[in-house]
Design an enzyme around this catalytic site. Structure first.
Site, PDB file in Angstrom:
ATOM      1  N   TRP A   1     -27.036  33.513  10.075  1.00  0.00           N
ATOM      2  CA  TRP A   1     -25.894  34.186   9.426  1.00  0.00           C
ATOM      3  C   TRP A   1     -25.923  33.997   7.908  1.00  0.00           C
ATOM      4  O   TRP A   1     -25.863  34.964   7.144  1.00  0.00           O
ATOM      5  CB  TRP A   1     -24.608  33.631  10.058  1.00  0.00           C
TER       6      TRP A   1
ATOM      7  N   ASP B   1     -25.596  20.540  14.185  1.00  0.00           N
ATOM      8  CA  ASP B   1     -26.950  21.093  14.336  1.00  0.00           C
ATOM      9  C   ASP B   1     -26.801  22.156  15.433  1.00  0.00           C
ATOM     10  O   ASP B   1     -25.677  22.641  15.662  1.00  0.00           O
ATOM     11  CB  ASP B   1     -27.940  19.966  14.714  1.00  0.00           C
TER      12      ASP B   1
ATOM     13  N   LYS C   1     -30.449  11.271  13.421  1.00  0.00           N
ATOM     14  CA  LYS C   1     -30.177  12.460  14.239  1.00  0.00           C
ATOM     15  C   LYS C   1     -29.538  12.018  15.532  1.00  0.00           C
ATOM     16  O   LYS C   1     -29.757  10.890  15.980  1.00  0.00           O
ATOM     17  CB  LYS C   1     -31.481  13.199  14.555  1.00  0.00           C
TER      18      LYS C   1
ATOM     19  N   ASN D   1     -25.407  29.997  12.943  1.00  0.00           N
ATOM     20  CA  ASN D   1     -24.937  29.681  11.606  1.00  0.00           C
ATOM     21  C   ASN D   1     -26.023  29.830  10.536  1.00  0.00           C
ATOM     22  O   ASN D   1     -25.775  30.361   9.447  1.00  0.00           O
ATOM     23  CB  ASN D   1     -24.405  28.237  11.667  1.00  0.00           C
TER      24      ASN D   1
HETATM   25  O1  2IT Z   1     -31.284  19.666  10.377  1.00  0.00           O
HETATM   26  C1  2IT Z   1     -30.416  19.459   9.504  1.00  0.00           C
HETATM   27  O2  2IT Z   1     -30.712  19.188   8.342  1.00  0.00           O
HETATM   28  C2  2IT Z   1     -29.009  19.539   9.898  1.00  0.00           C
HETATM   29  N1  2IT Z   1     -28.738  19.817  11.060  1.00  0.00           N
HETATM   30  C3  2IT Z   1     -27.928  19.257   8.912  1.00  0.00           C
HETATM   31  C4  2IT Z   1     -27.664  17.788   8.831  1.00  0.00           C
HETATM   32  C5  2IT Z   1     -26.502  17.387   7.970  1.00  0.00           C
HETATM   33  O3  2IT Z   1     -26.254  16.175   7.928  1.00  0.00           O
HETATM   34  O4  2IT Z   1     -25.846  18.223   7.370  1.00  0.00           O
END
Ligand code: 2IT
Length: 445
Positions: free
Chosen positions: A242, A165, A125, A239
């Protein structure tokens, strides 16, 4: 044998001032402790100490210039948590609340979530305490350029693949990927969530919300019901919310709330038309972080400063932010007869709220299972980039649906309790943990 109290107090000593990280680890620990203690191989391997320590953490400075010509400084992060089952994979969050603690909690959660998707992705992350609210497009561009100038040193298509994210959508991914290509001259697809013209996967923007509703559908079917006619309280208006609104409508349910930091909107007819969905995208793109204009536009009620959990609904679906639903909210939902909770934000419920739902035997789909559709389609985007090919929307959607069904089955297999109650939290944590832990044992130390 691991002792819960001793382990958590040592974890707190090693990670001072990181409440979100401790909360995320505690939740997983509560689910997996008996499972781990039953296996001497895990204990001898010191699996819990190893799985709760990120492989590495990058923290860096991001300097950029605002529209007034002033120099601004933000913190940038990339936490590479665990790559036992594949390259580090996980989103980038731009939000003023971002700290090392939130990055580590999200990276830790991501590791088990990615394991649940059945695709070969490790957990990571990243992000920044940069606040996109009120920023102009050119400020966002300059920030993204500076952020990627540093981040590109640590990522690669076979090592670490970021995505979006909170605060990072297709526009930001475009600016970030543009800078990556400028610096590296590579078309490797090192980010996911790309635009469809330049290597992105169809259905990726919709995937988290769609996946959440596919997962909700599985839970409801398992309990002898259907989504047809169910009312849903969704929080957030970005997003994820939605995609959830669109798929809920397609499955015959009605989303009656969306929310923002300013309050929530109650739309008794449902957020269920193309015009309303398009307007949600417009609101998000405006960067004002308020949902009230929706109420004005569609002539529905707005409740300033309130959360949607005060409404009587069949399903509560937090889609915004960690700890957005607390014990008081959970009690209100239980009292008004909520039937299911689909936690779609990462750690959207406080530990006490989650316990309240479970004690009341309400089926509770935890974030790491319910929102795994987003990263799953990111994994499918990586596959398509490797193949130098792209699948049709229907192919990606069918794969997403199958993955969410498999995640549901894994939760049922590991989470069904003696009285028949399906503890989805326990199921998701054990199923996600087992694959990562066993891979770590296979790989040695
Ligand atoms: O929390 C999550 O799973 C995301 N923000 C998506 C992460 C991703 O690599 O698509």
């Amino acid at each position: 044998m691991y002792d819960r109290k001793k382990f958590i107090s040592e974890l707190e000593m090693r990670n001072p001032g990181e409440p979100e990280f401790i909360q995320a680890v505690s939740e997983v620990l509560d689910s997996v402790l008996d499972f781990v203690n039953a296996d001497p191989e895990y204990i001898d391997a010191r699996i819990l100490e190893r799985i709760t320590e990120p492989d590495r953490v990058f923290m860096f400075k991001v300097e950029w210039e605002n529209d007034e010509g002033e120099i601004c400084v933000n913190k940038g992060y990339r936490v590479q948590f665990n790559n036992s089952i594949g390259p580090y994979k996980g989103g980038l969050r731009f939000h003023p609340s971002v700290t090392l603690s939130t990055m580590k909690f999200l990276g830790f959660e991501q590791t088990f979530k990615n394991s649940l998707t059945t695709l070969p992705m490790g957990g990571g992350k990243g992000g920044s305490d940069f606040n996109p609210k009120g920023k102009s497009d050119s400020e966002i561009l300059r920030f993204c350029r500076s952020f990627m100038t540093e981040l590109q040193k640590y990522i690669g298509p076979e090592t670490d693949v970021p995505a979006g994210d909170v605060g990072v959508g297709s526009r930001e991914i475009g600016y970030l990927y543009g800078q990556y290509k400028r610096l590296r001259s590579e078309n490797t697809g090192v980010l996911t969530g790309k635009g469809r013209n330049w290597g992105g996967s169809l259905i990726r923007p919709e995937a988290t919300g769609y996946g959440s509703m596919y997962f909700a559908n599985e839970i409801v079917l398992k309990h002898g019901e259907t989504l047809e006619g169910k009312t849903i309280a969704v929080s957030g208006f970005g997003n994820v919310a939605w995609g959830a609104c669109i798929k809920a409508s397609e499955l015959g349910a009605k989303v009656v709330t969306i929310s923002g930091p300013d309050g929530y909107v109650y739309d008794p007819d449902g957020v269920s038309t193309q015009e309303k969905w398009d307007y949600m995208l417009e609101l998000r793109a405006s960067n004002n972080d308020v949902v009230e204009p929706y109420a004005k536009r569609f002539g529905v009620e707005f409740f300033p400063g309130k959360k949607p959990w005060e409404r009587k609904v069949d399903i509560a679906c937090p889609c915004a932010f960690q700890n957005e639903l607390n014990l008081e909210d959970a009690k209100a939902l239980v009292a008004s007869g909520v039937k299911y909770v689909i936690e779609t934000s990462n750690m959207g419920c406080t530990a006490e709220a989650m316990s309240c739902f479970i004690e009341n035997k309400i089926p509770f789909g935890p974030g790491k299972a319910a929102n795994a559709g987003g990263v799953a389609v990111s994994g499918l985007e990586m596959s398509q980039n490797s193949l130098k090919y792209s699948w049709e929307a229907s192919e990606v959607d069918a794969k997403l649906k199958r993955i969410m069904r498999d995640i549901h089955e894994a939760c049922v297999a590991d989470g069904t309790e003696a009285d028949g109650y399906i503890n989805y939290v326990k199921g998701a944590n054990i199923a996600g943990f087992r694959k990562v832990a066993d891979s770590m044992l296979d790989l040695g130390y």
